[in-house]
Design an enzyme around this catalytic site. Structure first.
Site, PDB file in Angstrom:
ATOM      1  N   TYR A   1      -2.481  -7.551  16.312  1.00  0.00           N
ATOM      2  CA  TYR A   1      -2.762  -6.659  15.182  1.00  0.00           C
ATOM      3  C   TYR A   1      -3.940  -5.752  15.492  1.00  0.00           C
ATOM      4  O   TYR A   1      -3.904  -4.544  15.234  1.00  0.00           O
ATOM      5  CB  TYR A   1      -3.034  -7.511  13.938  1.00  0.00           C
ATOM      6  CG  TYR A   1      -3.128  -6.747  12.651  1.00  0.00           C
ATOM      7  CD1 TYR A   1      -4.346  -6.623  11.978  1.00  0.00           C
ATOM      8  CD2 TYR A   1      -1.995  -6.167  12.070  1.00  0.00           C
ATOM      9  CE1 TYR A   1      -4.429  -5.938  10.782  1.00  0.00           C
ATOM     10  CE2 TYR A   1      -2.075  -5.479  10.877  1.00  0.00           C
ATOM     11  CZ  TYR A   1      -3.294  -5.367  10.228  1.00  0.00           C
ATOM     12  OH  TYR A   1      -3.386  -4.694   9.042  1.00  0.00           O
TER      13      TYR A   1
ATOM     14  N   THR B   1      -9.410  -6.292   3.572  1.00  0.00           N
ATOM     15  CA  THR B   1      -8.426  -7.073   2.830  1.00  0.00           C
ATOM     16  C   THR B   1      -8.169  -6.497   1.443  1.00  0.00           C
ATOM     17  O   THR B   1      -9.064  -6.422   0.608  1.00  0.00           O
ATOM     18  CB  THR B   1      -8.880  -8.540   2.709  1.00  0.00           C
ATOM     19  OG1 THR B   1      -9.118  -9.038   4.021  1.00  0.00           O
ATOM     20  CG2 THR B   1      -7.802  -9.377   2.051  1.00  0.00           C
TER      21      THR B   1
ATOM     22  N   ILE C   1       0.816  -1.212   0.000  1.00  0.00           N
ATOM     23  CA  ILE C   1       0.000   0.000   0.000  1.00  0.00           C
ATOM     24  C   ILE C   1       0.850   1.262   0.000  1.00  0.00           C
ATOM     25  O   ILE C   1       0.553   2.225  -0.723  1.00  0.00           O
ATOM     26  CB  ILE C   1      -0.981  -0.044   1.191  1.00  0.00           C
ATOM     27  CG1 ILE C   1      -2.085  -1.039   0.867  1.00  0.00           C
ATOM     28  CG2 ILE C   1      -1.559   1.332   1.495  1.00  0.00           C
ATOM     29  CD1 ILE C   1      -2.955  -1.421   2.031  1.00  0.00           C
TER      30      ILE C   1
ATOM     31  N   THR D   1      -2.567  -7.388  -1.896  1.00  0.00           N
ATOM     32  CA  THR D   1      -1.162  -6.989  -2.011  1.00  0.00           C
ATOM     33  C   THR D   1      -0.314  -8.246  -1.815  1.00  0.00           C
ATOM     34  O   THR D   1      -0.856  -9.323  -1.550  1.00  0.00           O
ATOM     35  CB  THR D   1      -0.769  -6.021  -0.884  1.00  0.00           C
ATOM     36  OG1 THR D   1      -0.954  -6.707   0.370  1.00  0.00           O
ATOM     37  CG2 THR D   1      -1.616  -4.777  -0.894  1.00  0.00           C
TER      38      THR D   1
ATOM     39  N   LYS E   1      -3.949  -1.680  15.596  1.00  0.00           N
ATOM     40  CA  LYS E   1      -4.768  -0.885  14.688  1.00  0.00           C
ATOM     41  C   LYS E   1      -5.789  -0.037  15.423  1.00  0.00           C
ATOM     42  O   LYS E   1      -6.161   1.052  14.972  1.00  0.00           O
ATOM     43  CB  LYS E   1      -5.434  -1.799  13.649  1.00  0.00           C
ATOM     44  CG  LYS E   1      -4.429  -2.403  12.669  1.00  0.00           C
ATOM     45  CD  LYS E   1      -3.540  -1.350  12.035  1.00  0.00           C
ATOM     46  CE  LYS E   1      -2.622  -1.901  10.985  1.00  0.00           C
ATOM     47  NZ  LYS E   1      -1.805  -0.852  10.336  1.00  0.00           N
TER      48      LYS E   1
END
Lengths: 256, 267
Positions: free
Chosen positions: B171, B203, B37, B206, B175
């Site tokens: 995670y 999602t 990203i 990538t 976040k």
């Protein structure tokens, strides 16, 4: 120095419905969308003001439709009629609705009907009409005006706050229902934007409430074009994967 | 086929929305720019006129990103964002070439790790670049010389920050931390008209996603896809949202969590 972000033909060839188009945010959105190529079908209650807005818009092929969106069924019928006359929509911006400052202890049926009328039932009816076959093209986009009030309570605004929360919830469900056709549905939670409705509200509250209101807007009050920019983004091809969201566009009012 | 949805025929073909000059002359700092990203957004911003300073851990891949950028005058500021202080130094140094107008923070990585085997070391790994890096950016950007008045900060976050998923405790915490920071920093920097927003993504297809897919159980992938009414996303979805948030078109947006998630958080 402010730089224009969107290409002038962002919505060229796209047919967009704008309700509440005769003033305030609806009018600003109509101007902004037309300036970026959209062909508009404008809806509001007041025919003279609507016509004045239409006359001021860049581009061509815009139409006006006097409709009272107070009930879901009448709204759905009216929108279906516009589709028959003007063809399918690629986008829609729903910004009709009233505000009302009244403590709960004084809220009666007629007040609730007034605030929930165009603000909620009309929105339901409009989305109903747009989800019917042939009313909106696949890949289209619907944006509904909501408010930071959907999240943040304030004295004497219970009817308005509840109406906005209702609309946000509807948007989430509509997004799920229309996803198979790649039609996005999102709402914009704006805070105080400098419009006639805002000035009406400010005139009706005392100095302490004014101070409190000022403080809830760390970036100041919004301008109608600020909201119009977000509408344009969500109706454009720059947001095909954004759906079911309730965007805070509010100078930090809801972050507080 | 997993990972794709049957394309519904659009009546109109998609067209470019942002002007090529909408970010002309704007200096931007992009972290996580070696891949995924961060790289995709850097390329998009450069195509809209921005001059970039790119940060990432992998210097060679960072140079590759630079090679993909449009225009010139871009620079590299390689380095791992190991904690807040190291990050603040990197950002301040990079700003010596001129105050930034925007910062896009995509550093960090996704890892599926059951709570049962999540130790301090794993937490450090997950929090370092994405959270402590964000704090370092916040500190540096508080100075006008680093981020100009009226500037814009965009932090990458994830739906994991608000929606629980087994295996994502670390995670998710990281976040969610970014979202809290975003709101508070928005309040703090508002007097300078600096805007701070977070993109909450689900999602995106990538390399990091492909690696996850390779290692994941098939039913995890299917379940995840089922939560995405509009399918998995492409990096371009983030480019466009980031451009909007970094441009003047979002001048009144701050403290917002912008969900770019294919409808994931609607349900």
């Amino acid at each position: 120095m402010s730089q224009a972000a969107f290409a002038p033909d962002t919505l060229a060839g796209r047919h967009v419905l704008v309700t509440g188009a005769s003033s305030g945010i609806g009018q600003a959105a109509a101007e902004h969308l037309a300036a970026h190529g959209a062909r508009l079908s404008l809806v509001a209650r007041n025919p003279e003001r609507l016509e004045a807005v239409r006359a001021s818009l860049p581009g061509e092929g815009h139409s006006v439709h006097q409709v009272d969106l107070e009930g879901a069924d009448s709204a759905a019928d009216a929108i279906a009629g516009i589709v028959k006359e003007r063809g399918a929509f690629d986008g829609a911006f729903y910004s009709a609705g009233a505000t009302l400052v009244l403590p709960i202890r004084l809220l009666k049926d007629k007040h609730l009907d007034e605030v929930f009328g165009a603000g909620v039932y009309g929105a339901f009816g409009t989305v109903r009409a747009l989800s019917k076959k042939g009313a909106m093209n696949d890949g289209g986009s619907i944006v509904v005006m909501s408010s930071a009030a959907a999240l943040r309570g304030r004295p004497a605004l219970a009817a308005y706050c509840a109406a906005k929360a209702a609309v946000d919830a509807m948007v989430r469900c509509a997004a799920l229902e229309l996803a198979p056709r790649k039609i996005r549905v999102n709402s914009l939670r704006a805070a105080a934007v400098e419009t006639p409705l805002h000035h009406e509200y400010m005139a009706s509250i005392g100095p302490e409430a004014t101070r409190d209101y000022d403080e809830r807007h760390p970036l100041g009050y919004g301008r109608p074009v600020d909201v119009a920019q977000a509408v344009l983004f969500l109706l454009s091809d720059a947001s095909p994967w954004i759906s079911g969201t309730n965007w805070a566009i509010d100078g930090a009012a809801a972050a507080k | 086929m997993l990972g794709s949805r049957a394309a519904v025929e659009r009546t109109h073909s998609p067209r470019p929305v942002f002007r090529d000059d909408c970010l002309d002359g704007r200096r931007m700092f992009v972290t996580g720019a070696s891949s995924g990203i961060g790289r995709a957004v850097a390329v998009a911003l450069s195509r809209r006129g921005a001059r970039l300073v790119l940060n990432g851990r992998d210097e060679a891949r960072l140079a590759e990103t630079q090679g993909l950028l449009a225009g010139d005058g871009h620079a590299l500021a390689p380095g791992a964002l190991t904690d807040a202080d190291a990050t603040a130094v990197i950002v301040k140094d990079a700003a010596k070439g001129g105050a930034f107008d925007g910062i896009f923070h995509a550093a960090g990585f996704f890892q599926v790790l059951p709570a049962k085997i999540t130790k301090q070391a794993q937490l450090d790994g997950t929090f370092n670049a994405s959270v402590f890096g964000a704090y370092g950016i916040a500190r540096a950007a508080s100075a006008k010389a680093v981020l100009a008045n009226g500037g814009s900060i965009v932090f990458m976050s994830s739906i994991a920050g608000e929606h629980g998923s087994a295996g994502l405790t670390a995670y998710a915490g990281a976040k969610a931390a970014v979202l809290g920071l975003t709101r508070a920093l928005a309040m703090e920097l508002a007097p300078r008209l600096v805007r701070v927003n977070a993109i909450m993504a689900s999602t995106i297809e990538t390399e990091m996603h492909e690696r996850t897919m390779e290692n994941a159980q098939m039913d995890y992938v299917a379940m995840n896809l089922a939560r995405h009414p509009l399918g998995f996303g492409k990096p371009q979805a983030i480019d466009d949202a980031a451009t909007f948030l970094l441009s003047d078109a979002s001048a009144w947006m701050t403290g917002a969590t912008v969900a770019v998630d294919g409808g994931y958080s609607a349900g």
